[in-house]
Design an enzyme around this catalytic site. Structure first.
Site, short mmCIF file in Angstrom:
data_model
loop_
_atom_site.label_atom_id
_atom_site.label_comp_id
_atom_site.label_asym_id
_atom_site.label_seq_id
_atom_site.Cartn_x
_atom_site.Cartn_y
_atom_site.Cartn_z
N ARG A 23 56.42 61.40 70.37
CA ARG A 23 57.70 60.75 70.14
C ARG A 23 58.24 60.17 71.44
O ARG A 23 58.76 59.05 71.47
CB ARG A 23 58.68 61.75 69.55
CG ARG A 23 59.96 61.16 69.00
CD ARG A 23 60.67 62.25 68.24
NE ARG A 23 61.96 61.87 67.72
CZ ARG A 23 63.09 61.90 68.42
NH1 ARG A 23 63.06 62.26 69.69
NH2 ARG A 23 64.22 61.56 67.85
N ARG A 72 59.31 68.21 65.15
CA ARG A 72 59.73 68.56 66.50
C ARG A 72 59.40 69.98 66.93
O ARG A 72 59.48 70.29 68.11
CB ARG A 72 61.23 68.29 66.66
CG ARG A 72 61.54 66.82 66.89
CD ARG A 72 63.03 66.56 66.88
NE ARG A 72 63.56 66.80 65.54
CZ ARG A 72 64.85 66.75 65.23
NH1 ARG A 72 65.76 66.50 66.15
NH2 ARG A 72 65.26 66.97 63.99
N TYR A 74 72.02 58.04 50.58
CA TYR A 74 72.02 57.49 51.95
C TYR A 74 72.50 56.04 51.97
O TYR A 74 73.17 55.61 52.90
CB TYR A 74 70.63 57.60 52.57
CG TYR A 74 70.24 59.02 52.91
CD1 TYR A 74 70.67 59.61 54.09
CD2 TYR A 74 69.48 59.80 52.05
CE1 TYR A 74 70.35 60.92 54.42
CE2 TYR A 74 69.14 61.11 52.36
CZ TYR A 74 69.58 61.66 53.54
OH TYR A 74 69.27 62.95 53.86
N ASP A 117 59.12 58.29 56.42
CA ASP A 117 60.43 58.81 56.02
C ASP A 117 60.80 58.22 54.67
O ASP A 117 60.31 57.16 54.29
CB ASP A 117 61.51 58.46 57.05
CG ASP A 117 62.73 59.36 56.87
OD1 ASP A 117 62.68 60.51 57.32
OD2 ASP A 117 63.71 58.92 56.24
N ARG A 160 57.65 68.97 56.04
CA ARG A 160 57.95 68.73 57.45
C ARG A 160 56.98 69.45 58.39
O ARG A 160 57.39 69.92 59.45
CB ARG A 160 59.39 69.11 57.79
CG ARG A 160 60.44 68.29 57.05
CD ARG A 160 60.53 66.89 57.60
NE ARG A 160 61.55 66.12 56.92
CZ ARG A 160 62.75 65.86 57.42
NH1 ARG A 160 63.08 66.30 58.60
NH2 ARG A 160 63.59 65.13 56.74
O1 1CP Z 1 55.69 66.33 57.83
C1 1CP Z 1 56.28 65.79 56.89
O2 1CP Z 1 56.85 66.44 55.99
C2 1CP Z 1 56.25 64.28 56.79
C3 1CP Z 1 57.32 63.55 57.34
C4 1CP Z 1 58.71 63.40 56.74
C5 1CP Z 1 59.16 63.49 55.41
C6 1CP Z 1 58.39 63.94 54.19
C7 1CP Z 1 59.81 62.99 57.52
C8 1CP Z 1 59.75 62.76 58.96
N1 1CP Z 1 60.88 62.78 56.69
C9 1CP Z 1 60.54 63.10 55.40
C10 1CP Z 1 61.37 63.01 54.20
C11 1CP Z 1 62.84 62.95 54.32
N2 1CP Z 1 63.60 62.23 55.20
C12 1CP Z 1 63.71 63.58 53.40
C13 1CP Z 1 63.28 64.37 52.20
C14 1CP Z 1 62.75 65.70 52.58
C15 1CP Z 1 63.75 66.69 53.04
O3 1CP Z 1 64.71 66.93 52.30
O4 1CP Z 1 63.55 67.25 54.13
C16 1CP Z 1 65.03 63.28 53.79
C17 1CP Z 1 66.32 63.76 53.14
C18 1CP Z 1 64.95 62.43 54.92
C19 1CP Z 1 66.08 61.81 55.66
C20 1CP Z 1 66.00 62.14 57.08
N3 1CP Z 1 65.17 61.51 57.96
C21 1CP Z 1 66.66 63.18 57.78
C22 1CP Z 1 67.65 64.17 57.16
C23 1CP Z 1 69.05 63.76 57.43
C24 1CP Z 1 70.04 64.54 56.59
O5 1CP Z 1 70.69 63.94 55.73
O6 1CP Z 1 70.14 65.76 56.80
C25 1CP Z 1 66.23 63.14 59.11
C26 1CP Z 1 66.67 64.01 60.25
C27 1CP Z 1 65.27 62.09 59.21
C28 1CP Z 1 64.45 61.70 60.38
C29 1CP Z 1 63.12 62.31 60.39
N4 1CP Z 1 62.14 62.09 59.40
C30 1CP Z 1 61.02 62.79 59.71
C31 1CP Z 1 61.24 63.48 60.93
C32 1CP Z 1 60.23 64.34 61.63
C33 1CP Z 1 62.55 63.18 61.34
C34 1CP Z 1 63.21 63.65 62.60
C35 1CP Z 1 63.08 62.54 63.60
C36 1CP Z 1 62.93 63.02 64.97
O7 1CP Z 1 64.00 63.24 65.58
O8 1CP Z 1 61.81 63.13 65.49
#
Ligand code: 1CP
Length: 366
Positions: free
Chosen positions: A50, A41, A164, A87, A37
């Site tokens: 964004r 944000r 999910y 994602d 990540r």
């Molecule tokens: O910088 C990076 O790492 C690349 C971007 C990235 C990656 C690798 C994003 C952007 N998401 C992910 C993978 C991801 N998405 C995972 C596996 C990694 C981890 O465990 O952190 C998971 C479980 C998700 C699912 C997901 N997508 C969540 C988690 C929800 C939960 O169950 O707790 C969330 C909040 C998202 C949205 C998302 N994806 C990425 C970002 C930056 C965001 C936030 C969106 C935003 O509000 O800007």
């Protein structure tokens, strides 16, 4: 509009290959570092992109914006790898589950799959049509990186995607999918099987588009009992490691299996045929290195909350992780990719990330 990935883009030599060398367990000048990540944000420029895109999904589905936010952390910090901005939920979205986001609540699906009938209708999406935007983002990012650092592509694990897809979003106790595991294991296996086919096709397509390493996130592997982990997650990770074509020697595209709460299975993960194993902070890297015995590279494992500490504390904790790996690896720092044990949070201070990256490179200099 994304240009097709030209041969000269794919053949540009890497200026910094220490991440790929570490995954091959070859000697490096200092331990490579990237952060799960790392785009997100906590960066004001991310929040601006964004806001300009309107939503996370609009940003992820626009290859030029996805490229922009992928590069943002690399402009600030001397990170040793870039990770595709996307994602894990792109696959179920392309399968027809209709991904959407509610502010403050995270990802959700309009059409979750809750029974065998819904699962039977699922198929592997076409990578160059339904998931074209992901492959275009990989191609644009490779072009813009211009060989500065390698690009990591990624996917969720079959089990984590299923969580999910069945729950319809995030979950506290995974009640629905665990009930399915108990009441209709055959249906769950059918879901995991189609997910595995999709993950393999997705990672292969990202590799063909230019991804130079591939990571599978088994974020929810650790919520399972050992017997259930060995039935519903591990065998599908094994199949990915076995079946995903990734080349040989210096041209090999390494695979990293990251699991959260899955340190009990380190030996089994190392035996899958993966190149690297990502480790959370609930296990010492000395122990992890001893238990995997040089069969794989290890990636990790600083507690992300260390970034809430002050710069002195961050330097101290970084040194502890680096030295733990060395101590468990026969006195050598080779074969280690430094990372957090899980992703960064939106309220973390970018100045502290700069301290962390500097501390890794300084303390691990050979
Ligand atoms: O910088 C990076 O790492 C690349 C971007 C990235 C990656 C690798 C994003 C952007 N998401 C992910 C993978 C991801 N998405 C995972 C596996 C990694 C981890 O465990 O952190 C998971 C479980 C998700 C699912 C997901 N997508 C969540 C988690 C929800 C939960 O169950 O707790 C969330 C909040 C998202 C949205 C998302 N994806 C990425 C970002 C930056 C965001 C936030 C969106 C935003 O509000 O800007």
């Amino acid at each position: 509009a994304a240009a097709p990935c030209k041969d000269h883009v794919l053949s540009t030599p890497l200026k910094n290959d220490r991440f790929l060398r570490a995954l091959r367990r070859e000697p490096v000048d200092h331990t490579p570092v990237w952060l799960m990540r790392q785009a997100g944000r906590y960066l004001p420029e991310y929040r601006a992109s964004r806001a300009q895109a309107g939503s996370f999904l609009a940003m992820a589905k626009n290859p030029d914006l996805a490229c922009e936010v992928t590069l943002q952390p690399l402009r600030r910090f001397p990170l040793d790898a870039a990770i595709l901005f996307s994602d894990i939920l792109t696959i179920p979205d392309a399968m027809g589950l209709e991904l959407y986001f509610v502010d403050g609540e995270g990802p959700k699906f309009r059409k979750p799959v809750r029974d065998a009938a819904a699962i039977a209708k699922l198929g592997v999406p076409d990578m160059e049509t339904e998931l074209r935007y992901v492959m275009d983002a990989v191609r644009v990012i490779r072009r813009e990186l211009d060989g500065s650092v390698p690009l990591i592509g990624f996917s969720g694990s079959p089990w984590t995607l299923a969580c999910y897809m069945v729950e319809g979003g995030g979950s506290k106790n995974f009640a629905r999918i665990k009930a399915m595991a108990l009441n209709d294991p055959q249906a769950l296996h059918a879901l995991l099987s189609v997910n595995t086919d999709a993950v393999i096709a997705y990672l292969a397509a990202q590799r063909a588009a230019g991804a130079q390493a591939l990571q599978v996130f088994d974020t929810w592997g650790g919520v399972l009992s050992p017997a259930m982990y060995r039935e519903f997650s591990l065998p599908y990770l094994q199949r990915i490691a076995r079946e995903l074509e990734r080349g040989e020697g210096v041209d090999r595209t390494p695979l990293i299996l990251f699991g959260k709460g899955t340190a009990a299975y380190l030996e089994e993960l190392a035996a899958t045929g993966t190149d690297g194993v990502g480790v959370d902070w609930m296990v010492g890297l000395d122990e992890a290195a001893r238990r995997t015995g040089g069969r794989v590279a290890l990636q990790g494992n600083l507690d992300p909350c260390v970034l809430y500490g002050n710069p002195d504390a961050i330097r101290r904790e970084v040194a502890t992780v680096l030295d733990a790996y060395r101590d468990g690896n026969g006195g050598s720092r080779d074969g280690h990719v430094f990372n957090l044990g899980h992703g960064m949070s939106p309220d973390m201070d970018p100045e502290h990330v700069a301290v962390l990256v500097d501390a890794v490179h300084t303390h691990s200099a050979r």
